[in-house]
Design a protein around this motif. Structure first.
Motif, PDB file in Angstrom:
ATOM      1  N   THR A 119      15.882  58.178  47.272  1.00 12.23           N
ATOM      2  CA  THR A 119      14.914  57.163  46.835  1.00 12.23           C
ATOM      3  C   THR A 119      15.061  55.925  47.714  1.00 12.23           C
ATOM      4  OG1 THR A 119      16.510  56.363  45.184  1.00 12.23           O
ATOM      5  CG2 THR A 119      14.823  57.909  44.420  1.00 12.23           C
ATOM      6  N   TRP A 120      13.998  55.102  47.729  1.00 15.29           N
ATOM      7  CA  TRP A 120      14.051  53.851  48.474  1.00 15.29           C
ATOM      8  C   TRP A 120      14.705  52.774  47.629  1.00 15.29           C
ATOM      9  CZ3 TRP A 120       8.211  54.559  49.785  1.00 15.29           C
ATOM     10  CH2 TRP A 120       8.098  55.364  50.937  1.00 15.29           C
ATOM     11  N   ARG A 121      15.238  51.765  48.315  1.00 18.30           N
ATOM     12  CA  ARG A 121      15.808  50.628  47.593  1.00 18.30           C
ATOM     13  C   ARG A 121      14.694  49.873  46.857  1.00 18.30           C
ATOM     14  NH1 ARG A 121      18.359  49.352  52.633  1.00 18.30           N
ATOM     15  NH2 ARG A 121      17.206  47.397  52.624  1.00 18.30           N
ATOM     16  N   ASN A 122      15.078  49.129  45.833  1.00 19.16           N
ATOM     17  CA  ASN A 122      14.092  48.419  45.013  1.00 19.16           C
ATOM     18  C   ASN A 122      13.405  47.282  45.761  1.00 19.16           C
ATOM     19  OD1 ASN A 122      14.510  50.053  42.778  1.00 19.16           O
ATOM     20  ND2 ASN A 122      16.208  48.795  42.037  1.00 19.16           N
ATOM     21  N   ASP A 123      14.001  46.840  46.881  1.00 16.85           N
ATOM     22  CA  ASP A 123      13.384  45.732  47.635  1.00 16.85           C
ATOM     23  C   ASP A 123      12.422  46.244  48.715  1.00 16.85           C
ATOM     24  OD1 ASP A 123      15.165  46.823  49.417  1.00 16.85           O
ATOM     25  OD2 ASP A 123      16.220  44.953  49.879  1.00 16.85           O
ATOM     26  N   PHE A 124      12.024  47.511  48.609  1.00 17.07           N
ATOM     27  CA  PHE A 124      11.092  48.097  49.570  1.00 17.07           C
ATOM     28  C   PHE A 124       9.767  47.330  49.567  1.00 17.07           C
ATOM     29  CE2 PHE A 124       7.670  51.225  50.409  1.00 17.07           C
ATOM     30  CZ  PHE A 124       7.983  51.528  51.724  1.00 17.07           C
ATOM     31  N   LYS A 125       9.302  46.947  50.758  1.00 19.37           N
ATOM     32  CA  LYS A 125       8.081  46.136  50.849  1.00 19.37           C
ATOM     33  C   LYS A 125       6.906  46.903  51.449  1.00 19.37           C
ATOM     34  CE  LYS A 125      10.400  41.644  51.180  1.00 19.37           C
ATOM     35  NZ  LYS A 125      11.773  42.125  50.995  1.00 19.37           N
TER      36      LYS A 125
ATOM     37  N   LYS B 178      12.958  54.556  42.660  1.00 18.48           N
ATOM     38  CA  LYS B 178      14.209  54.808  41.936  1.00 18.48           C
ATOM     39  C   LYS B 178      14.008  54.495  40.461  1.00 18.48           C
ATOM     40  CE  LYS B 178      19.187  53.883  42.149  1.00 18.48           C
ATOM     41  NZ  LYS B 178      19.558  55.275  42.443  1.00 18.48           N
ATOM     42  N   ARG B 179      14.083  55.518  39.635  1.00 16.11           N
ATOM     43  CA  ARG B 179      14.010  55.341  38.177  1.00 16.11           C
ATOM     44  C   ARG B 179      15.267  55.950  37.571  1.00 16.11           C
ATOM     45  NH1 ARG B 179       8.768  58.132  36.304  1.00 16.11           N
ATOM     46  NH2 ARG B 179       9.033  56.937  34.391  1.00 16.11           N
ATOM     47  N   GLU B 180      15.935  55.171  36.754  1.00 19.59           N
ATOM     48  CA  GLU B 180      17.206  55.630  36.187  1.00 19.59           C
ATOM     49  C   GLU B 180      16.993  56.862  35.305  1.00 19.59           C
ATOM     50  OE1 GLU B 180      20.043  54.537  37.125  1.00 19.59           O
ATOM     51  OE2 GLU B 180      19.137  52.987  38.379  1.00 19.59           O
ATOM     52  N   PHE B 181      17.953  57.765  35.345  1.00 18.65           N
ATOM     53  CA  PHE B 181      17.857  59.019  34.606  1.00 18.65           C
ATOM     54  C   PHE B 181      17.571  58.779  33.124  1.00 18.65           C
ATOM     55  CE2 PHE B 181      19.745  62.441  32.109  1.00 18.65           C
ATOM     56  CZ  PHE B 181      19.149  63.559  32.683  1.00 18.65           C
ATOM     57  N   GLU B 182      18.302  57.832  32.526  1.00 21.92           N
ATOM     58  CA  GLU B 182      18.144  57.601  31.082  1.00 21.92           C
ATOM     59  C   GLU B 182      16.746  57.089  30.741  1.00 21.92           C
ATOM     60  OE1 GLU B 182      19.982  58.473  28.591  1.00 21.92           O
ATOM     61  OE2 GLU B 182      21.489  59.333  29.915  1.00 21.92           O
TER      62      GLU B 182
ATOM     63  N   CYS C 268      23.687  71.840  30.910  1.00 17.28           N
ATOM     64  CA  CYS C 268      22.478  71.750  31.730  1.00 17.28           C
ATOM     65  C   CYS C 268      22.048  70.303  31.952  1.00 17.28           C
ATOM     66  CB  CYS C 268      21.338  72.549  31.080  1.00 17.28           C
ATOM     67  SG  CYS C 268      21.546  74.327  31.271  1.00 17.28           S
ATOM     68  N   LYS C 269      22.212  69.462  30.951  1.00 14.67           N
ATOM     69  CA  LYS C 269      21.764  68.072  31.114  1.00 14.67           C
ATOM     70  C   LYS C 269      22.576  67.372  32.197  1.00 14.67           C
ATOM     71  CE  LYS C 269      20.034  64.109  28.602  1.00 14.67           C
ATOM     72  NZ  LYS C 269      19.570  63.623  27.287  1.00 14.67           N
ATOM     73  N   GLU C 270      23.871  67.610  32.225  1.00 15.88           N
ATOM     74  CA  GLU C 270      24.706  66.972  33.245  1.00 15.88           C
ATOM     75  C   GLU C 270      24.435  67.547  34.629  1.00 15.88           C
ATOM     76  OE1 GLU C 270      26.524  64.171  33.098  1.00 15.88           O
ATOM     77  OE2 GLU C 270      25.534  64.124  31.158  1.00 15.88           O
ATOM     78  N   ILE C 271      24.184  68.863  34.690  1.00 15.66           N
ATOM     79  CA  ILE C 271      23.848  69.490  35.970  1.00 15.66           C
ATOM     80  C   ILE C 271      22.536  68.928  36.499  1.00 15.66           C
ATOM     81  CG2 ILE C 271      23.082  71.679  37.002  1.00 15.66           C
ATOM     82  CD1 ILE C 271      25.204  73.036  35.181  1.00 15.66           C
ATOM     83  N   PHE C 272      21.547  68.783  35.600  1.00 15.60           N
ATOM     84  CA  PHE C 272      20.256  68.234  36.023  1.00 15.60           C
ATOM     85  C   PHE C 272      20.395  66.759  36.390  1.00 15.60           C
ATOM     86  CE2 PHE C 272      16.153  66.184  35.316  1.00 15.60           C
ATOM     87  CZ  PHE C 272      15.363  66.941  36.154  1.00 15.60           C
ATOM     88  N   ARG C 273      21.169  66.006  35.605  1.00 16.68           N
ATOM     89  CA  ARG C 273      21.371  64.582  35.899  1.00 16.68           C
ATOM     90  C   ARG C 273      21.951  64.399  37.302  1.00 16.68           C
ATOM     91  NH1 ARG C 273      23.068  59.964  32.770  1.00 16.68           N
ATOM     92  NH2 ARG C 273      23.387  61.291  30.951  1.00 16.68           N
ATOM     93  N   LYS C 274      22.951  65.188  37.639  1.00 14.23           N
ATOM     94  CA  LYS C 274      23.592  65.066  38.952  1.00 14.23           C
ATOM     95  C   LYS C 274      22.580  65.343  40.061  1.00 14.23           C
ATOM     96  CE  LYS C 274      27.642  66.564  41.575  1.00 14.23           C
ATOM     97  NZ  LYS C 274      28.835  67.442  41.598  1.00 14.23           N
ATOM     98  N   ALA C 275      21.767  66.405  39.888  1.00 14.32           N
ATOM     99  CA  ALA C 275      20.763  66.740  40.900  1.00 14.32           C
ATOM    100  C   ALA C 275      19.689  65.659  40.965  1.00 14.32           C
ATOM    101  CB  ALA C 275      20.135  68.093  40.576  1.00 14.32           C
ATOM    102  N   TYR C 276      19.278  65.140  39.811  1.00 13.69           N
ATOM    103  CA  TYR C 276      18.263  64.081  39.747  1.00 13.69           C
ATOM    104  C   TYR C 276      18.747  62.848  40.507  1.00 13.69           C
ATOM    105  CZ  TYR C 276      15.131  60.573  37.685  1.00 13.69           C
ATOM    106  OH  TYR C 276      14.221  59.564  37.505  1.00 13.69           O
ATOM    107  N   GLU C 277      20.012  62.503  40.319  1.00 10.74           N
ATOM    108  CA  GLU C 277      20.556  61.292  40.948  1.00 10.74           C
ATOM    109  C   GLU C 277      20.875  61.494  42.424  1.00 10.74           C
ATOM    110  OE1 GLU C 277      23.760  60.329  38.276  1.00 10.74           O
ATOM    111  OE2 GLU C 277      22.396  59.325  36.851  1.00 10.74           O
ATOM    112  N   ARG C 278      20.829  62.740  42.904  1.00  9.36           N
ATOM    113  CA  ARG C 278      21.059  63.009  44.323  1.00  9.36           C
ATOM    114  C   ARG C 278      19.750  63.076  45.106  1.00  9.36           C
ATOM    115  NH1 ARG C 278      25.801  65.598  46.318  1.00  9.36           N
ATOM    116  NH2 ARG C 278      24.581  67.271  47.246  1.00  9.36           N
ATOM    117  N   ARG C 279      18.614  62.876  44.434  1.00 11.90           N
ATOM    118  CA  ARG C 279      17.345  62.811  45.166  1.00 11.90           C
ATOM    119  C   ARG C 279      17.326  61.515  45.996  1.00 11.90           C
ATOM    120  NH1 ARG C 279      12.932  61.930  41.760  1.00 11.90           N
ATOM    121  NH2 ARG C 279      14.427  60.561  40.754  1.00 11.90           N
TER     122      ARG C 279
END
Length: 217
Positions: free
Chosen positions: A22-28, A82-86, A9-20
């Motif tokens: 998100t904007w790039r970090n340089d978003f102004k 964008k916030r890293e899964f870990e 389940c953790k890997e399934i959720f991680r994959k879905a979480y990372e497929r959301r």
């Protein structure tokens, strides 16, 4: 269903979480015109949303409507960070509850004990989370595939009392539309329609329109 124990389940959720999406970090941030419609009454103004995610609404005098528009803009942008899964879920474990046509339902143990998620086709289509002392339950009916990740397009949201587990707010039905700005893969909310039943059990609709959108430099 003999393979239920093999579902990670953790890997399934991680994959879905990372497929959301998100904007790039340089978003102004971005700016544009905003329109609020309810009961055939229209309010028009302008807005700017800076990189600090603090919406600034101009040319609308009704403070409640200003707050309502600002809350939609803030709610949208806070989900684009964008916030890293870990960094978010390293102290959580994900445990299988049910595997059905609706998706893989899992609950969380650890830091966010009691939260639940459901994943189907590598997308999170149900969220059951405790936020600020209330449980928020979200069901997603439809997603937009941006090519850079998935956005919830049609969904419902309701607050649940954590003690009685009964609804403590009306159910809100959302339908969102997005536009890709300058082909830079910044997908921005262009309209949001919210339907709900009022105190007389009559359906009411609020619509937020964001137009003439330009990225801030």
């Amino acid at each position: 269903m003999d393979n239920l124990k093999e579902i990670n389940c953790k890997e399934i959720f991680r994959k879905a979480y990372e497929r959301r999406y998100t904007w790039r970090n340089d978003f102004k941030g971005y700016q544009g015109k905003c329109i609020f419609l309810r009961n055939n009454i229209i309010h028009k103004g302008s807005f700017a949303l800076g990189k600090d995610f603090k919406p600034n609404i101009q040319k609308i005098e009704d403070e409640n409507i200003v707050k309502s528009i600002a809350s939609q803009l803030f709610e949208v942008c806070i989900h684009r960070v964008k916030r890293e899964f870990e960094s978010v879920h390293s102290e959580n474990n994900f445990n299988l509850l049910k595997n059905s046509e609706s998706g893989i339902l899992m609950n969380v143990s650890g830091k966010n004990q009691g939260d639940k998620y459901r994943v189907k086709n590598d997308c999170i289509n149900m969220v059951y989370r405790t936020i600020h002392g209330s449980i928020i339950e979200i069901f997603v009916e439809e997603f937009l595939d941006t090519g850079k990740g998935f956005l919830s397009k049609k969904y419902s949201s309701q607050q649940i009392d954590p003690n009685t587990l009964k609804a403590k707010s009306q159910k809100l039905e959302y339908e969102d539309e997005f536009v890709n700005i300058d082909k830079k893969d910044y997908w921005i909310l262009s309209s949001r329609t919210i339907k709900y039943l009022n105190q007389n059990k009559e359906e009411e609709t609020q619509k937020f329109v964001f137009d003439d959108i330009r990225l801030l430099n």
